[in-house]
Scaffold this active site. Structure first.
Site, PDB file in Angstrom:
ATOM      1  N   ASP A 194      47.978  36.233  32.811  1.00 25.70           N
ATOM      2  CA  ASP A 194      46.784  35.554  33.330  1.00 25.70           C
ATOM      3  C   ASP A 194      47.068  34.103  33.706  1.00 25.70           C
ATOM      4  O   ASP A 194      46.184  33.255  33.663  1.00 25.70           O
ATOM      5  CB  ASP A 194      45.635  35.590  32.295  1.00 25.70           C
ATOM      6  CG  ASP A 194      45.395  36.989  31.777  1.00 25.70           C
ATOM      7  OD1 ASP A 194      45.259  37.894  32.606  1.00 25.70           O
ATOM      8  OD2 ASP A 194      45.386  37.179  30.543  1.00 25.70           O
ATOM      9  N   LYS A 243      49.118  34.092  38.591  1.00 27.91           N
ATOM     10  CA  LYS A 243      50.188  34.562  39.481  1.00 27.91           C
ATOM     11  C   LYS A 243      49.620  34.971  40.841  1.00 27.91           C
ATOM     12  O   LYS A 243      50.225  34.716  41.878  1.00 27.91           O
ATOM     13  CB  LYS A 243      50.913  35.767  38.859  1.00 27.91           C
ATOM     14  CG  LYS A 243      51.602  35.440  37.554  1.00 27.91           C
ATOM     15  CD  LYS A 243      52.222  36.661  36.926  1.00 27.91           C
ATOM     16  CE  LYS A 243      51.230  37.647  36.355  1.00 27.91           C
ATOM     17  NZ  LYS A 243      50.482  37.167  35.187  1.00 27.91           N
ATOM     18  N   ALA A 255      46.755  45.180  35.239  1.00 24.99           N
ATOM     19  CA  ALA A 255      46.877  43.805  35.722  1.00 24.99           C
ATOM     20  C   ALA A 255      45.574  43.432  36.430  1.00 24.99           C
ATOM     21  O   ALA A 255      44.873  44.301  36.928  1.00 24.99           O
ATOM     22  CB  ALA A 255      48.034  43.701  36.703  1.00 24.99           C
ATOM     23  N   GLY A 256      45.255  42.153  36.438  1.00 25.01           N
ATOM     24  CA  GLY A 256      44.071  41.727  37.173  1.00 25.01           C
ATOM     25  C   GLY A 256      44.356  40.391  37.806  1.00 25.01           C
ATOM     26  O   GLY A 256      44.374  39.378  37.126  1.00 25.01           O
ATOM     27  N   ARG A 288      60.468  62.112  29.545  1.00 25.60           N
ATOM     28  CA  ARG A 288      60.963  63.007  30.597  1.00 25.60           C
ATOM     29  C   ARG A 288      60.058  64.201  30.878  1.00 25.60           C
ATOM     30  O   ARG A 288      60.514  65.281  31.191  1.00 25.60           O
ATOM     31  CB  ARG A 288      62.402  63.453  30.291  1.00 25.60           C
ATOM     32  CG  ARG A 288      63.355  62.278  30.393  1.00 25.60           C
ATOM     33  CD  ARG A 288      64.684  62.560  29.849  1.00 25.60           C
ATOM     34  NE  ARG A 288      64.646  62.685  28.418  1.00 25.60           N
ATOM     35  CZ  ARG A 288      65.727  62.685  27.648  1.00 25.60           C
ATOM     36  NH1 ARG A 288      66.915  62.596  28.187  1.00 25.60           N
ATOM     37  NH2 ARG A 288      65.623  62.789  26.347  1.00 25.60           N
ATOM     38  N   ARG A 304      37.351  40.695  28.612  1.00 27.35           N
ATOM     39  CA  ARG A 304      37.520  40.233  27.219  1.00 27.35           C
ATOM     40  C   ARG A 304      37.800  38.731  27.181  1.00 27.35           C
ATOM     41  O   ARG A 304      38.563  38.224  28.007  1.00 27.35           O
ATOM     42  CB  ARG A 304      38.737  40.930  26.580  1.00 27.35           C
ATOM     43  CG  ARG A 304      38.493  42.384  26.274  1.00 27.35           C
ATOM     44  CD  ARG A 304      39.668  42.984  25.534  1.00 27.35           C
ATOM     45  NE  ARG A 304      40.835  43.154  26.408  1.00 27.35           N
ATOM     46  CZ  ARG A 304      41.971  43.704  26.012  1.00 27.35           C
ATOM     47  NH1 ARG A 304      42.116  44.108  24.773  1.00 27.35           N
ATOM     48  NH2 ARG A 304      42.977  43.848  26.850  1.00 27.35           N
ATOM     49  N   ARG A 318      39.667  35.443  26.291  1.00 32.28           N
ATOM     50  CA  ARG A 318      41.085  35.215  25.963  1.00 32.28           C
ATOM     51  C   ARG A 318      41.189  34.218  24.826  1.00 32.28           C
ATOM     52  O   ARG A 318      40.370  33.298  24.712  1.00 32.28           O
ATOM     53  CB  ARG A 318      41.829  34.675  27.177  1.00 32.28           C
ATOM     54  CG  ARG A 318      41.859  35.678  28.310  1.00 32.28           C
ATOM     55  CD  ARG A 318      42.540  35.117  29.558  1.00 32.28           C
ATOM     56  NE  ARG A 318      42.420  36.058  30.658  1.00 32.28           N
ATOM     57  CZ  ARG A 318      42.241  35.720  31.940  1.00 32.28           C
ATOM     58  NH1 ARG A 318      42.169  34.451  32.283  1.00 32.28           N
ATOM     59  NH2 ARG A 318      42.154  36.643  32.861  1.00 32.28           N
ATOM     60  N   LYS A 370      46.148  25.452  36.527  1.00 30.51           N
ATOM     61  CA  LYS A 370      44.960  25.072  35.736  1.00 30.51           C
ATOM     62  C   LYS A 370      45.063  23.711  35.064  1.00 30.51           C
ATOM     63  O   LYS A 370      44.493  23.510  33.985  1.00 30.51           O
ATOM     64  CB  LYS A 370      44.668  26.170  34.718  1.00 30.51           C
ATOM     65  CG  LYS A 370      44.352  27.504  35.393  1.00 30.51           C
ATOM     66  CD  LYS A 370      43.765  28.488  34.434  1.00 30.51           C
ATOM     67  CE  LYS A 370      42.708  29.321  35.101  1.00 30.51           C
ATOM     68  NZ  LYS A 370      42.035  30.234  34.210  1.00 30.51           N
ATOM     69  N   SER A 415      48.969  23.559  40.284  1.00 29.21           N
ATOM     70  CA  SER A 415      47.716  24.094  40.808  1.00 29.21           C
ATOM     71  C   SER A 415      46.549  23.368  40.152  1.00 29.21           C
ATOM     72  O   SER A 415      46.498  23.219  38.937  1.00 29.21           O
ATOM     73  CB  SER A 415      47.670  25.592  40.528  1.00 29.21           C
ATOM     74  OG  SER A 415      46.395  26.099  40.820  1.00 29.21           O
TER      75      SER A 415
HETATM   76  P1  GDP Z   1      47.090  36.440  37.034  1.00 30.48           P
HETATM   77  O1  GDP Z   1      46.874  37.772  36.417  1.00 30.48           O
HETATM   78  O2  GDP Z   1      48.296  35.746  36.503  1.00 30.48           O
HETATM   79  O3  GDP Z   1      47.034  36.462  38.527  1.00 30.48           O
HETATM   80  O4  GDP Z   1      45.890  35.529  36.563  1.00 30.48           O
HETATM   81  P2  GDP Z   1      44.317  35.874  36.609  1.00 30.48           P
HETATM   82  O5  GDP Z   1      43.914  36.160  37.975  1.00 30.48           O
HETATM   83  O6  GDP Z   1      43.973  36.851  35.550  1.00 30.48           O
HETATM   84  O7  GDP Z   1      43.711  34.511  36.083  1.00 30.48           O
HETATM   85  C1  GDP Z   1      43.838  33.375  36.761  1.00 30.48           C
HETATM   86  C2  GDP Z   1      42.434  32.831  36.998  1.00 30.48           C
HETATM   87  O8  GDP Z   1      42.528  31.455  37.091  1.00 30.48           O
HETATM   88  C3  GDP Z   1      41.818  33.309  38.290  1.00 30.48           C
HETATM   89  O9  GDP Z   1      40.431  33.428  38.137  1.00 30.48           O
HETATM   90  C4  GDP Z   1      42.160  32.193  39.257  1.00 30.48           C
HETATM   91  O10 GDP Z   1      41.231  32.073  40.315  1.00 30.48           O
HETATM   92  C5  GDP Z   1      42.090  31.011  38.361  1.00 30.48           C
HETATM   93  N1  GDP Z   1      42.993  29.906  38.719  1.00 30.48           N
HETATM   94  C6  GDP Z   1      44.262  29.980  39.216  1.00 30.48           C
HETATM   95  N2  GDP Z   1      44.773  28.735  39.342  1.00 30.48           N
HETATM   96  C7  GDP Z   1      43.808  27.878  38.917  1.00 30.48           C
HETATM   97  C8  GDP Z   1      43.750  26.451  38.777  1.00 30.48           C
HETATM   98  O11 GDP Z   1      44.695  25.729  39.054  1.00 30.48           O
HETATM   99  N3  GDP Z   1      42.605  25.927  38.264  1.00 30.48           N
HETATM  100  C9  GDP Z   1      41.546  26.690  37.901  1.00 30.48           C
HETATM  101  N4  GDP Z   1      40.481  26.092  37.405  1.00 30.48           N
HETATM  102  N5  GDP Z   1      41.568  28.038  38.024  1.00 30.48           N
HETATM  103  C10 GDP Z   1      42.679  28.614  38.518  1.00 30.48           C
END
Ligand code: GDP
Length: 432
Positions: free
Chosen positions: A14, A17, A40-41, A144, A301, A303, A329, A411
């Site tokens: 999360d 990526k 994965a999400g 297998r 869920r 985190r 983040k 980011s």
């Molecule tokens: P992944 O599985 O690694 O792609 O991560 P997720 O998609 O589960 O979680 C990343 C969440 O953080 C998503 O809702 C993104 O839109 C958000 N996100 C990604 N980069 C940033 C950032 O730099 N700042 C903030 N506030 N949110 C971000």
């Protein structure tokens, strides 16, 4: 050989990526997933629109990019079609751009049931899986008795035999109910018809693309600390999420991987059970969870949240040979009076700086923190290093030194545009 990069998780998943893959996708001709399933999400925001991708590579939002699902991935037909249809409704055409390895294993309807049962039987020691049948599908693969896409597309009699054998194995485990193999078989045949145009020898396809000078991005799901071999076993996923999974999960040679970018949050989160040395509770944990919207994209869920753990990221850098980090983040830390970085663990009177294998050791590990001053000026949406408040820059520098990897990307928000590409960094050199 064109320049191919891997983008993978350096913590417990999360990390964001999806955003990083999506942002770099215009530089490549294909994005290839090598492991995992629809557990994965990956959430990607493009101009305010939200796309949640589970199985389909995050390159799909770029029309010219071919998306590849490797043999290392396990495919749930229903989940796949749901995602393709949903993307279609949002105006993203998938047909003609998606290729799925004929060697990929299929998640069967009762794998989900087996997943739930296995968690229930573990009781207190449950793993915290997403209950989507991913683990049982990998168990059948290693046992297998799995069913691959090419089996579904091949001779009907052989498929019937394979399904009978697989259903018998299921019936031996779940004795409370006996499943009939025929409806499972019929569903698989119907699935085959829809998937046929997408099935391919993806190893061959990628080799041909590279031969033509087209670059590929390898997209990891989950993350290094969830890797079946290198993660916090048994609280891990059932596949190799770290760099080694690329070769086995796509049929590409190691030399095809030109660069490795690890994605790490400016703090740490994990979903499910298992150790998390820098875990916080109380108001600080809530602050990170709310600020970062730390709720699973697949399951909703909450985190678990904690400070940045440089021991973890240094370990990831070694396992994956990370060339750089994409630090995500950073904006979530805006406004905190101080931001600690974990640089080691105290275990039984000793300081440990290499991530231990033994979970009992890890459970006793007390983080050693270096506390950095926080910043009040928002970093949200900042696109240049020099626009960051000095304390945020110092935090990044200290985090780089402690992890031993440079942050090539930072980011500062969920949109593609909210990213700093460090001038002179490896990413700036890879994609001038
Ligand atoms: P992944 O599985 O690694 O792609 O991560 P997720 O998609 O589960 O979680 C990343 C969440 O953080 C998503 O809702 C993104 O839109 C958000 N996100 C990604 N980069 C940033 C950032 O730099 N700042 C903030 N506030 N949110 C971000």
């Amino acid at each position: 050989m064109p320049f191919n990069i891997a983008v993978l998780g350096a913590q417990w998943g999360d990390e964001g990526k999806g955003k990083i893959v999506d942002m770099l996708a215009p530089h490549v001709s294909a994005v290839a997933r090598y492991q995992g399933g629809h557990n994965a999400g990956h959430t990607v925001y493009v101009q305010g629109r939200k796309f949640v991708l589970h199985l389909i590579p995050s390159g799909i939002l770029h029309p010219g990019v071919t998306c590849v699902i490797g043999n290392g991935v396990v495919v749930d037909p229903e989940a796949l079609f749901r995602e393709v249809d949903e993307l279609g409704r949002m105006g993203v055409a998938v047909d003609g751009r998606l290729r799925i390895s004929e060697k990929a294993h299929v998640i069967l309807p009762y794998h989900r049931e087996l997943d739930v049962l296995s968690e229930a039987r573990r009781g207190e020691r449950k793993i915290g899986t997403t209950s989507r049948g991913i683990g049982p599908a990998y168990e059948d693969k290693i046992g297998r008795r799995g069913i691959r896409i090419c089996d579904v597309l091949g001779d009907g009699d052989a498929l019937a035999e394979a399904v009978r054998e697989n259903v018998n194995a299921r019936n031996r485990i779940i004795r409370e109910s006996t499943l009939d193999w025929k409806p499972v078989y019929d569903d698989l045949v119907a699935f085959g018809e829809r998937i046929r145009p997408w099935a391919a020898d993806v190893s061959l396809l990628l080799a041909q693309m590279m031969h033509e000078g087209k670059s590929v991005m390898f997209e990891g799901a989950q993350a290094t600390l969830l890797d079946i071999d290198h993660g916090t076993y048994p609280f891990v996923t059932s596949s190799n999420a770290s760099v080694g999974g690329i070769c086995t999960g796509l049929g590409v040679p190691p030399r095809a991987i030109g660069g490795v970018l690890g994605v790490a949050k400016a703090y740490t989160t994990r979903v499910g059970e298992g150790p998390l040395p820098t875990e916080l509770d109380g108001p600080l944990a809530d602050r990170l969870r709310e600020g970062g919207q730390e709720y699973g994209a697949s399951t909703g869920r909450p985190r678990r949240c904690g400070w940045f753990d440089a021991v973890v990221v240094r370990y990831s850098a070694r396992i994956n040979g990370l060339d750089a980090l994409a630090l995500t983040k950073l904006d979530v830390l805006d406004g905190l009076p101080e931001v600690p970085i974990c640089t080691g663990y105290r275990v039984g009177g000793r300081t440990v700086t290499d991530f231990p294998a033994d979970l009992r050791l890890l459970a006793r590990a007390e983080p050693v923190y270096e506390t950095m001053p926080g910043w009040t000026t928002p970093t949200k949406g900042v696109t240049r290093m020099e626009q960051l408040p000095p304390a945020a820059r110092r935090y990044i520098e200290r985090l780089e030194a402690a992890s031993g990897v440079e942050c090539a990307l930072v980011s500062t928000g969920s949109d593609r545009a909210e990213t700093i590409v460090r001038p002179g960094s490896v990413v700036a050199r890879w994609f001038p």
